[in-house]
Scaffold this motif. Structure first.
Motif, PDB file in Angstrom:
ATOM      1  N   GLU A 153       0.839  -1.207   0.000  1.00 19.98           N
ATOM      2  CA  GLU A 153       0.000   0.000   0.000  1.00 19.98           C
ATOM      3  C   GLU A 153       0.871   1.254   0.000  1.00 19.98           C
ATOM      4  O   GLU A 153       0.598   2.209  -0.710  1.00 19.98           O
ATOM      5  N   GLU A 154       1.930   1.245   0.800  1.00 18.58           N
ATOM      6  CA  GLU A 154       2.802   2.410   0.920  1.00 18.58           C
ATOM      7  C   GLU A 154       3.991   2.378  -0.052  1.00 18.58           C
ATOM      8  O   GLU A 154       4.491   3.424  -0.448  1.00 18.58           O
ATOM      9  N   CYS A 155       4.427   1.166  -0.420  1.00 16.60           N
ATOM     10  CA  CYS A 155       5.692   1.024  -1.144  1.00 16.60           C
ATOM     11  C   CYS A 155       5.553   0.523  -2.572  1.00 16.60           C
ATOM     12  O   CYS A 155       6.539   0.533  -3.311  1.00 16.60           O
ATOM     13  N   GLY A 156       4.395   0.048  -2.950  1.00 12.69           N
ATOM     14  CA  GLY A 156       4.297  -0.599  -4.258  1.00 12.69           C
ATOM     15  C   GLY A 156       5.023  -1.919  -4.209  1.00 12.69           C
ATOM     16  O   GLY A 156       5.061  -2.596  -3.175  1.00 12.69           O
ATOM     17  N   ASP A 157       5.645  -2.308  -5.326  1.00 10.49           N
ATOM     18  CA  ASP A 157       6.388  -3.569  -5.369  1.00 10.49           C
ATOM     19  C   ASP A 157       7.540  -3.536  -4.380  1.00 10.49           C
ATOM     20  O   ASP A 157       8.188  -2.504  -4.188  1.00 10.49           O
ATOM     21  N   ILE A 158       7.807  -4.687  -3.778  1.00 14.61           N
ATOM     22  CA  ILE A 158       8.907  -4.826  -2.834  1.00 14.61           C
ATOM     23  C   ILE A 158       9.796  -5.939  -3.361  1.00 14.61           C
ATOM     24  O   ILE A 158       9.331  -7.056  -3.577  1.00 14.61           O
ATOM     25  N   ALA A 159      11.065  -5.623  -3.610  1.00  7.11           N
ATOM     26  CA  ALA A 159      12.012  -6.617  -4.109  1.00  7.11           C
ATOM     27  C   ALA A 159      13.171  -6.708  -3.135  1.00  7.11           C
ATOM     28  O   ALA A 159      13.698  -5.691  -2.691  1.00  7.11           O
ATOM     29  N   LEU A 160      13.542  -7.915  -2.820  1.00  8.24           N
ATOM     30  CA  LEU A 160      14.610  -8.154  -1.860  1.00  8.24           C
ATOM     31  C   LEU A 160      15.802  -8.750  -2.578  1.00  8.24           C
ATOM     32  O   LEU A 160      15.673  -9.730  -3.304  1.00  8.24           O
ATOM     33  N   GLY A 161      16.962  -8.149  -2.377  1.00  7.78           N
ATOM     34  CA  GLY A 161      18.194  -8.668  -2.948  1.00  7.78           C
ATOM     35  C   GLY A 161      19.102  -9.175  -1.850  1.00  7.78           C
ATOM     36  O   GLY A 161      18.730  -9.177  -0.671  1.00  7.78           O
ATOM     37  N   ASP A 162      20.297  -9.600  -2.222  1.00 10.20           N
ATOM     38  CA  ASP A 162      21.245 -10.146  -1.241  1.00 10.20           C
ATOM     39  C   ASP A 162      21.478  -9.211  -0.059  1.00 10.20           C
ATOM     40  O   ASP A 162      21.542  -9.639   1.072  1.00 10.20           O
ATOM     41  N   SER A 163      21.595  -7.907  -0.358  1.00 12.60           N
ATOM     42  CA  SER A 163      21.917  -6.977   0.722  1.00 12.60           C
ATOM     43  C   SER A 163      21.070  -5.714   0.705  1.00 12.60           C
ATOM     44  O   SER A 163      21.333  -4.795   1.462  1.00 12.60           O
ATOM     45  N   ALA A 164      20.049  -5.669  -0.144  1.00 12.88           N
ATOM     46  CA  ALA A 164      19.261  -4.445  -0.247  1.00 12.88           C
ATOM     47  C   ALA A 164      17.796  -4.775  -0.504  1.00 12.88           C
ATOM     48  O   ALA A 164      17.451  -5.860  -0.951  1.00 12.88           O
ATOM     49  N   VAL A 165      16.961  -3.794  -0.198  1.00 13.78           N
ATOM     50  CA  VAL A 165      15.532  -3.882  -0.468  1.00 13.78           C
ATOM     51  C   VAL A 165      15.204  -2.769  -1.441  1.00 13.78           C
ATOM     52  O   VAL A 165      15.571  -1.618  -1.217  1.00 13.78           O
ATOM     53  N   ALA A 166      14.522  -3.105  -2.521  1.00 21.85           N
ATOM     54  CA  ALA A 166      14.113  -2.094  -3.494  1.00 21.85           C
ATOM     55  C   ALA A 166      12.608  -1.951  -3.432  1.00 21.85           C
ATOM     56  O   ALA A 166      11.882  -2.941  -3.445  1.00 21.85           O
ATOM     57  N   SER A 167      12.152  -0.735  -3.307  1.00 20.15           N
ATOM     58  CA  SER A 167      10.725  -0.464  -3.282  1.00 20.15           C
ATOM     59  C   SER A 167      10.509   1.009  -3.575  1.00 20.15           C
ATOM     60  O   SER A 167      11.457   1.781  -3.635  1.00 20.15           O
ATOM     61  N   GLY A 168       9.267   1.379  -3.697  1.00 21.38           N
ATOM     62  CA  GLY A 168       8.929   2.783  -3.878  1.00 21.38           C
ATOM     63  C   GLY A 168       8.587   3.441  -2.557  1.00 21.38           C
ATOM     64  O   GLY A 168       7.885   4.442  -2.541  1.00 21.38           O
ATOM     65  N   CYS A 169       9.058   2.875  -1.456  1.00 22.90           N
ATOM     66  CA  CYS A 169       8.724   3.423  -0.137  1.00 22.90           C
ATOM     67  C   CYS A 169       9.332   4.794   0.068  1.00 22.90           C
ATOM     68  O   CYS A 169      10.507   5.018  -0.259  1.00 22.90           O
ATOM     69  N   PRO A 170       8.549   5.692   0.643  1.00 24.39           N
ATOM     70  CA  PRO A 170       9.140   6.947   1.070  1.00 24.39           C
ATOM     71  C   PRO A 170      10.194   6.662   2.147  1.00 24.39           C
ATOM     72  O   PRO A 170      10.073   5.673   2.874  1.00 24.39           O
ATOM     73  N   ALA A 171      11.193   7.479   2.257  1.00 28.43           N
ATOM     74  CA  ALA A 171      12.262   7.257   3.239  1.00 28.43           C
ATOM     75  C   ALA A 171      11.717   7.127   4.650  1.00 28.43           C
ATOM     76  O   ALA A 171      12.226   6.364   5.456  1.00 28.43           O
ATOM     77  N   SER A 172      10.633   7.813   4.971  1.00 28.17           N
ATOM     78  CA  SER A 172      10.067   7.742   6.314  1.00 28.17           C
ATOM     79  C   SER A 172       9.476   6.368   6.600  1.00 28.17           C
ATOM     80  O   SER A 172       9.369   5.957   7.742  1.00 28.17           O
ATOM     81  N   VAL A 173       9.093   5.623   5.557  1.00 25.79           N
ATOM     82  CA  VAL A 173       8.543   4.268   5.738  1.00 25.79           C
ATOM     83  C   VAL A 173       9.643   3.237   5.688  1.00 25.79           C
ATOM     84  O   VAL A 173       9.725   2.342   6.516  1.00 25.79           O
ATOM     85  N   ALA A 174      10.517   3.342   4.686  1.00 21.42           N
ATOM     86  CA  ALA A 174      11.560   2.338   4.481  1.00 21.42           C
ATOM     87  C   ALA A 174      12.698   2.479   5.504  1.00 21.42           C
ATOM     88  O   ALA A 174      13.451   1.548   5.709  1.00 21.42           O
ATOM     89  N   GLY A 175      12.786   3.652   6.135  1.00 22.76           N
ATOM     90  CA  GLY A 175      13.746   3.879   7.192  1.00 22.76           C
ATOM     91  C   GLY A 175      15.146   3.735   6.762  1.00 22.76           C
ATOM     92  O   GLY A 175      16.074   3.474   7.384  1.00 22.76           O
TER      93      GLY A 175
END
Length: 189
Positions: A167-189
């Motif tokens: 709802e907040e981030c759209g697609d969420i993709a997880l890699g070996d050491s990172a998370v990719a999403s459209g999350c605002p910085a306040s959500v993704a921290g």
């Protein structure tokens, strides 16, 4: 992130093939996609991806109420290369508690897909077994059910480094050491 994939098989719960509850299964079959009702402990693998069915037990085959149907949801342990995922489907609290007993101990994964769109129907026993890098909640914006519940986000915030919602981030993709999403910085921290 854009990915193209083909679907060779649809793994569906026992309830998904029963008349009246078969919308997604019917759509898959109409598209020529074979259906399979998994057996608990069944495993598949191909390349560097493996899937293991953790739930449902055969006893849920006659699900008829909405709670029983949710509790017949397929739960998977997934390994894709070095990444691990626990996908909890649409399980309600009762199904989650059965799964906690099946698991029997701690589970450490890169991603846990939180059950039932982050509804308030969550098992503290199951959540207490899980440690994850990311707790992902798949939920539509403005849904009429009020998902995800704030108490569910708080429950998983104690068990994961980040709690992200589609709802907040759209697609969420997880890699070996990172998370990719459209999350605002306040959500993704």
């Amino acid at each position: 992130l854009a990915a193209v994939a083909s679907t060779d098989l649809a793994v569906v719960s026992p309830a998904a093939i029963r008349p009246g509850h078969d919308g997604g299964a019917r759509d898959a079959a109409a598209a020529g996609i074979p259906l399979r009702v998994p057996v608990q402990t069944q495993e598949w693998s191909g390349g560097d991806v493996s899937l293991a069915v953790l739930y449902p037990p055969a006893s849920v085959a006659n699900a008829s109420t909405s709670i029983e149907i949710n509790d017949s949801s397929v739960t998977l342990a997934i390994r894709a290369g070095p990444l691990t995922v626990l996908a909890l489907g649409d399980l309600e609290k009762g199904g989650q508690e059965v799964l906690a007993r099946i698991l029997g101990g701690p589970v450490v994964v890169d991603l846990v897909k939180v059950a039932h769109h982050g509804s308030a129907s969550q098992s503290r026993a199951l959540a207490g077994l899980i440690t994850a890098r990311v707790a992902a909640i798949s939920v539509g914006a403005g849904n009429p059910y009020g998902h995800p519940a704030p108490e569910t986000k708080a429950l998983y915030a104690a068990r994961a480094l980040a709690v992200l919602t589609t709802e907040e981030c759209g697609d969420i993709a997880l890699g070996d050491s990172a998370v990719a999403s459209g999350c605002p910085a306040s959500v993704a921290g």
